[in-house]
Design a protein around this motif. Sequence first.
Motif, PDB file in Angstrom:
ATOM      1  N   PHE A 116      -0.169   5.037   0.429  1.00 43.85           N
ATOM      2  CA  PHE A 116      -0.936   4.993   1.666  1.00 43.85           C
ATOM      3  C   PHE A 116       0.025   4.649   2.799  1.00 43.85           C
TER       4      PHE A 116
ATOM      5  N   THR B 128       0.820  -1.212   0.000  1.00 37.67           N
ATOM      6  CA  THR B 128       0.000   0.000   0.000  1.00 37.67           C
ATOM      7  C   THR B 128       0.855   1.264   0.000  1.00 37.67           C
ATOM      8  N   ARG B 129       2.002   1.193   0.615  1.00 40.76           N
ATOM      9  CA  ARG B 129       2.880   2.366   0.630  1.00 40.76           C
ATOM     10  C   ARG B 129       3.521   2.582  -0.750  1.00 40.76           C
TER      11      ARG B 129
ATOM     12  N   SER C 123       0.528   4.223   6.848  1.00 44.25           N
ATOM     13  CA  SER C 123      -0.247   4.055   8.066  1.00 44.25           C
ATOM     14  C   SER C 123       0.670   3.885   9.273  1.00 44.25           C
TER      15      SER C 123
END
Length: 187
Positions: A43, A37-38, A45
């Motif tokens: 994204f 996701t990064r 988190s």
Amino acid sequence: MDSPIAGKIDRCVTFIGMAAGWLLFALTAVVCFDVITRKFFVFQSTFLQELEWHLHTVIFFLAIPMAYLRGIHVRIDILRDRMGDRGRAKLELIGLFLLAIPFTLFLLKYGIDFVAQSYAQNEGSTSMQGIHHRWIIKSIIPIAMLLTLLSLIATVIRGVLFLAGKGPVPEAFARKEIAAVAVEEIR
């Protein structure tokens, strides 16, 4: 013949250590999800990063007692390798009484204080997206020290029985070659 008390401690500590090992799957999933996701979705988190640290901490701390019982913890002891079984048993018992047990009791006592202080302050992540209630993860310290203390007690019992001629060489300090341990663990 093994002591019933040492056997029960061994089974309990081993069960907990093996159960913690299953958390490696969760840790792997969290790390993969975080990286993907990064990298592809930009994204980031804080929660996922802190969860990685927490899972790693739990796995590591709950593996220590089991690793000690199996004699697969790190050792750097040139003198010990030249000793026979009885000499290693005596050296191990001296080390347990002079160093390991007092240090574990010290960490247990201060670990409990550490958790209590964190709970009283309602300590949490500095990030709004992070994991709150830090006392939960900090509680792994006294839990792990209690399990480690139990492992040390089981080893003392087994060591005394061995020196009295009433038991086998405890696995925690039997001579092991690294390659032999690796092959045995694979089987």
